[in-house]
Design a protein around this motif. Structure first.
Motif, PDB file in Angstrom:
ATOM      1  N   GLU A 248       1.047  -1.266  -0.036  1.00 28.77           N
ATOM      2  CA  GLU A 248       0.017   0.094  -0.099  1.00 28.77           C
ATOM      3  C   GLU A 248       0.777   1.227   0.094  1.00 28.77           C
ATOM      4  O   GLU A 248       0.442   2.520  -0.241  1.00 28.77           O
ATOM      5  CB  GLU A 248      -0.909  -0.033   1.291  1.00 28.77           C
ATOM      6  CG  GLU A 248      -1.752  -1.266   1.230  1.00 28.77           C
ATOM      7  CD  GLU A 248      -1.337  -2.398   2.064  1.00 28.77           C
ATOM      8  OE1 GLU A 248      -0.094  -2.199   2.276  1.00 28.77           O
ATOM      9  OE2 GLU A 248      -1.871  -3.282   2.196  1.00 28.77           O
TER      10      GLU A 248
ATOM     11  N   GLN B 211      -0.757  -0.013 -10.226  1.00 31.01           N
ATOM     12  CA  GLN B 211      -2.228  -0.524 -10.414  1.00 31.01           C
ATOM     13  C   GLN B 211      -2.387  -1.257  -9.028  1.00 31.01           C
ATOM     14  O   GLN B 211      -3.573  -1.048  -8.526  1.00 31.01           O
ATOM     15  CB  GLN B 211      -2.188  -1.582 -11.615  1.00 31.01           C
ATOM     16  CG  GLN B 211      -2.069  -0.637 -12.990  1.00 31.01           C
ATOM     17  CD  GLN B 211      -2.063  -1.211 -13.943  1.00 31.01           C
ATOM     18  OE1 GLN B 211      -2.509  -2.616 -14.184  1.00 31.01           O
ATOM     19  NE2 GLN B 211      -1.724  -0.836 -15.388  1.00 31.01           N
TER      20      GLN B 211
ATOM     21  N   THR C 268      -1.178  -1.081  -6.211  1.00 34.42           N
ATOM     22  CA  THR C 268      -1.439  -0.283  -4.725  1.00 34.42           C
ATOM     23  C   THR C 268      -2.700   0.455  -5.124  1.00 34.42           C
ATOM     24  O   THR C 268      -3.551   0.676  -4.059  1.00 34.42           O
ATOM     25  CB  THR C 268      -0.040   0.833  -4.913  1.00 34.42           C
ATOM     26  OG1 THR C 268       1.159   0.043  -4.836  1.00 34.42           O
ATOM     27  CG2 THR C 268      -0.241   1.885  -3.824  1.00 34.42           C
ATOM     28  N   SER C 269      -3.103   0.923  -6.246  1.00 34.43           N
ATOM     29  CA  SER C 269      -4.396   1.788  -6.268  1.00 34.43           C
ATOM     30  C   SER C 269      -5.483   0.696  -5.999  1.00 34.43           C
ATOM     31  O   SER C 269      -6.459   1.112  -5.116  1.00 34.43           O
ATOM     32  CB  SER C 269      -4.350   2.133  -7.786  1.00 34.43           C
ATOM     33  OG  SER C 269      -4.692   3.364  -7.876  1.00 34.43           O
ATOM     34  N   ALA C 270      -5.187  -0.389  -6.432  1.00 37.16           N
ATOM     35  CA  ALA C 270      -6.386  -1.520  -6.138  1.00 37.16           C
ATOM     36  C   ALA C 270      -6.551  -1.797  -4.919  1.00 37.16           C
ATOM     37  O   ALA C 270      -7.406  -1.970  -4.281  1.00 37.16           O
ATOM     38  CB  ALA C 270      -6.184  -2.649  -7.032  1.00 37.16           C
TER      39      ALA C 270
ATOM     40  N   ARG D 221      -5.823   0.035  -2.204  1.00 35.85           N
ATOM     41  CA  ARG D 221      -6.299   1.059  -1.512  1.00 35.85           C
ATOM     42  C   ARG D 221      -7.619   1.180  -1.666  1.00 35.85           C
ATOM     43  O   ARG D 221      -8.405   1.365  -0.676  1.00 35.85           O
ATOM     44  CB  ARG D 221      -5.582   2.327  -1.985  1.00 35.85           C
ATOM     45  CG  ARG D 221      -4.230   2.618  -1.583  1.00 35.85           C
ATOM     46  CD  ARG D 221      -3.620   3.920  -2.027  1.00 35.85           C
ATOM     47  NE  ARG D 221      -2.265   4.388  -1.406  1.00 35.85           N
ATOM     48  CZ  ARG D 221      -1.583   5.382  -1.920  1.00 35.85           C
ATOM     49  NH1 ARG D 221      -2.004   6.214  -2.866  1.00 35.85           N
ATOM     50  NH2 ARG D 221      -0.470   5.409  -1.490  1.00 35.85           N
ATOM     51  N   GLN D 222      -8.030   1.054  -2.849  1.00 31.82           N
ATOM     52  CA  GLN D 222      -9.513   1.114  -3.031  1.00 31.82           C
ATOM     53  C   GLN D 222     -10.221  -0.133  -2.437  1.00 31.82           C
ATOM     54  O   GLN D 222     -11.429  -0.118  -1.882  1.00 31.82           O
ATOM     55  CB  GLN D 222      -9.770   0.902  -4.728  1.00 31.82           C
ATOM     56  CG  GLN D 222     -11.188   0.918  -4.961  1.00 31.82           C
ATOM     57  CD  GLN D 222     -11.465   0.936  -6.413  1.00 31.82           C
ATOM     58  OE1 GLN D 222     -10.634   0.482  -7.227  1.00 31.82           O
ATOM     59  NE2 GLN D 222     -12.784   1.150  -6.926  1.00 31.82           N
ATOM     60  N   LYS D 223      -9.368  -1.437  -2.255  1.00 33.87           N
ATOM     61  CA  LYS D 223     -10.114  -2.445  -1.650  1.00 33.87           C
ATOM     62  C   LYS D 223     -10.261  -2.398  -0.165  1.00 33.87           C
ATOM     63  O   LYS D 223     -11.124  -2.683   0.466  1.00 33.87           O
ATOM     64  CB  LYS D 223      -9.309  -3.711  -1.908  1.00 33.87           C
ATOM     65  CG  LYS D 223      -9.710  -4.854  -1.395  1.00 33.87           C
ATOM     66  CD  LYS D 223      -8.805  -6.287  -1.887  1.00 33.87           C
ATOM     67  CE  LYS D 223      -9.390  -7.367  -1.015  1.00 33.87           C
ATOM     68  NZ  LYS D 223      -8.505  -8.844  -1.439  1.00 33.87           N
ATOM     69  N   GLU D 224      -9.172  -1.548   0.259  1.00 41.80           N
ATOM     70  CA  GLU D 224      -9.238  -1.361   1.911  1.00 41.80           C
ATOM     71  C   GLU D 224     -10.525  -0.238   2.105  1.00 41.80           C
ATOM     72  O   GLU D 224     -11.025  -0.695   3.170  1.00 41.80           O
ATOM     73  CB  GLU D 224      -7.919  -0.882   2.239  1.00 41.80           C
ATOM     74  CG  GLU D 224      -7.739  -0.472   3.597  1.00 41.80           C
ATOM     75  CD  GLU D 224      -6.379   0.028   4.254  1.00 41.80           C
ATOM     76  OE1 GLU D 224      -5.900   0.376   5.279  1.00 41.80           O
ATOM     77  OE2 GLU D 224      -5.521   0.506   3.051  1.00 41.80           O
ATOM     78  N   ARG D 225     -10.420   0.675   1.293  1.00 39.83           N
ATOM     79  CA  ARG D 225     -11.496   1.565   1.471  1.00 39.83           C
ATOM     80  C   ARG D 225     -12.834   0.952   1.526  1.00 39.83           C
ATOM     81  O   ARG D 225     -13.905   1.199   2.225  1.00 39.83           O
ATOM     82  CB  ARG D 225     -11.531   2.665   0.581  1.00 39.83           C
ATOM     83  CG  ARG D 225     -10.514   3.642   0.888  1.00 39.83           C
ATOM     84  CD  ARG D 225     -10.461   5.164   0.083  1.00 39.83           C
ATOM     85  NE  ARG D 225     -10.444   4.872  -1.380  1.00 39.83           N
ATOM     86  CZ  ARG D 225      -9.072   4.863  -1.989  1.00 39.83           C
ATOM     87  NH1 ARG D 225      -8.080   5.326  -1.307  1.00 39.83           N
ATOM     88  NH2 ARG D 225      -9.229   4.769  -3.168  1.00 39.83           N
ATOM     89  N   LEU D 226     -13.088   0.031   0.528  1.00 41.34           N
ATOM     90  CA  LEU D 226     -14.314  -0.461   0.305  1.00 41.34           C
ATOM     91  C   LEU D 226     -14.633  -1.632   1.198  1.00 41.34           C
ATOM     92  O   LEU D 226     -15.853  -1.765   2.006  1.00 41.34           O
ATOM     93  CB  LEU D 226     -14.408  -1.429  -0.959  1.00 41.34           C
ATOM     94  CG  LEU D 226     -14.664  -0.361  -2.296  1.00 41.34           C
ATOM     95  CD1 LEU D 226     -14.455  -1.338  -3.519  1.00 41.34           C
ATOM     96  CD2 LEU D 226     -15.636   0.483  -2.286  1.00 41.34           C
TER      97      LEU D 226
ATOM     98  N   GLN E 298     -13.442  -1.388   4.529  1.00 44.06           N
ATOM     99  CA  GLN E 298     -13.699  -0.572   5.792  1.00 44.06           C
ATOM    100  C   GLN E 298     -15.142  -0.098   5.777  1.00 44.06           C
ATOM    101  O   GLN E 298     -16.114  -0.171   6.641  1.00 44.06           O
ATOM    102  CB  GLN E 298     -12.667   0.629   5.857  1.00 44.06           C
ATOM    103  CG  GLN E 298     -11.292   0.166   6.223  1.00 44.06           C
ATOM    104  CD  GLN E 298     -10.528   1.629   6.064  1.00 44.06           C
ATOM    105  OE1 GLN E 298     -10.905   2.580   5.736  1.00 44.06           O
ATOM    106  NE2 GLN E 298      -9.165   1.241   6.442  1.00 44.06           N
TER     107      GLN E 298
END
Length: 462
Positions: free
Chosen positions: A200, A228, A230-232, A234-239, A241
């Protein structure tokens, strides 16, 4: 060494250079043999000039000339006349004749290799052209042993030189490969290992800097993939959460709405016309809210906010939990009992502690009701010098084996059929937020008992 790229390259380079040197060795030996014969022919011709100058020479001088030339006999053909110029006794018959006037490369190589391996003493004849037009033909006879010794000595020197050249070449190539290929590859591997520790972290994404085109293309492809990923992540972690927050809110909100739904059942029995008219709409709205909460329980988990620790009346919280659960019992033979010491106040977040005890009591109630047997649920509270302890015990059928294996894991430790498995996971997380622990003390066919331990001391860091 054999398992590294540079090590294998070193070994292969050494082998390939030795093979190349071997291919050079064979014609080199053939060339050395040809030069050896031509040198003997030239020496023999020079020695014969003494006899051409004088018709007769001393036998001792003749023997010396033949010894210096390294031959037994010298024959010259001048003006179509074949003449024995110098002669000495021959120890054995002539074994073979070699014509050096215009030999082919294949013949030279074949004869040289045969002579190199043939160590037997023989007498051979050599035919060649005299130098400086000294005649039409010159023939000499000479021993083969000195030739064979000279060829072996020359071959050994060539092999040693070849080995030295191959080793030096391999070492230079080894150093070049390590500098320009292996070292950059190791750098890429180190970047990959560092990135794997914290994918991340955007600072760990590789920055292409290789001078070799192919390696730089690999670095650029790796950098693109890491960006790509790292971006995925981060998005997965936000989703995750967001999903976890929605799941836990929905779980507890469903329980609250279920209690509210029980109260609306009493409202429907009211004789007031306005209440009777509005009650069905209220019931339908609450039912839809419950269904919505249940449909969102597939989301993940996140950490709860830090509890707001204050002194709360434990008996009051337990009374609220039991009052709500009594409404859900209906006609089932289930009793609730609390055993809280008078005036027992604990330091906790009242709302979170209510949710923890509520989850435990609700699970116990559902287990007893689903078993079809009568039972009792008891909430007991006490304290010691170091902690407050709250015990929730029931006389139900005990926890299933699968639930015991994954008791406090979200979506896996469900204690009732159709349960989401979030209740105990949320309860354990809330208790950990207080610095305490939630433990299963026992579970069998006679019932289950959970214990909540809340420490009295504050955590201090030195």
């Amino acid at each position: 060494m054999l398992n590294t790229l540079s090590g294998r390259f070193l070994i292969l380079t050494t082998i390939f250079v030795l093979i190349a040197e071997l291919l050079i060795f064979v014609p080199s030996v053939a060339r050395y043999r040809e030069d050896y014969f031509l040198d003997r022919l030239e020496r023999a011709q020079i020695a014969s000039l003494a006899l051409l100058a004088e018709d007769m020479i001393d036998p001792a001088l003749e023997a010396e000339l033949l010894e210096n030339a390294g031959v037994y006999n010298v024959v010259l053909r001048r003006d179509e006349v074949r003449q024995l110029i110098l002669s000495s006794p021959i120890p054995s018959p002539i074994h073979k004749t070699f014509d050096m006037r215009d030999p082919s490369a294949w013949v030279l190589i074949r004869d040289a290799m045969m002579r190199l391996v043939d160590g037997e003493e023989r007498v051979i004849r050599i035919i060649g052209n005299p130098v400086q037009d000294g005649g039409l033909l010159i023939e000499i006879t000479l021993p083969s042993a000195p030739l064979q010794a000279a060829l072996v000595d020359y071959g050994i020197r060539i092999l040693i030189l070849s080995a030295v050249i191959s080793i030096i070449t391999a070492i230079l190539l080894f150093l070049a490969v390590r500098r320009f290929l292996v070292k950059p590859i190791k750098g890429v591997v180190e970047h990959m290992q560092a990135y794997a520790l914290a994918p991340e972290d955007a600072r760990r994404i590789i920055m292409p800097d290789a001078g070799v085109v192919e390696l730089r293309e690999a670095q650029e492809a790796l950098a693109s993939m890491q960006t790509q990923l790292t971006s995925a992540l981060r998005q997965k972690e936000r989703l995750a959460q967001l999903g976890g927050a929605v799941s836990k809110i929905s779980h507890d909100l469903r329980n609250i709405l279920t209690s509210a739904q029980l109260f609306t059942d009493r409202i429907e029995s009211s004789e007031d016309p306005t209440v009777r008219r509005l009650a069905p709409k209220l019931v339908n709205s609450i039912a839809r809210a419950v269904n919505l909460c249940e449909s969102t329980l597939a989301f993940g988990r996140v950490d709860e906010p830090a509890p707001r620790l204050t002194r709360v009346d434990l008996a009051e919280i337990v009374d609220d939990v039991i009052a709500g659960e009594r409404l859900a019992v209906g006609d089932h033979d289930l009793t609730f009992r609390d055993d809280i010491a008078p005036g027992l106040n604990v330091r906790a977040d009242g709302e979170q502690l209510y949710r923890v005890i509520g989850n435990l009591v609700r699970n116990a109630r559902q287990a007893i009701v689903s078993s079809g047997s009568s039972g009792e649920i008891c909430v007991h509270g006490t304290e010691t010098d170091s902690a407050w302890m709250i015990t929730v015990a029931d006389t139900g059928p005990g926890l299933p084996k699968k639930a015991q294996e994954h008791l406090f894991e979200a979506f896996q430790g469900g204690t009732t059929r159709g349960g989401s498995g979030l209740g105990l996971a949320i309860a354990a997380e809330l208790v950990r937020g207080h610095g305490g622990r939630l433990e299963l003390e026992k579970t069998d066919q006679d019932g289950t008992r959970f214990c909540i331990t809340l420490p009295k001391s504050n955590l201090t860091l030195s």
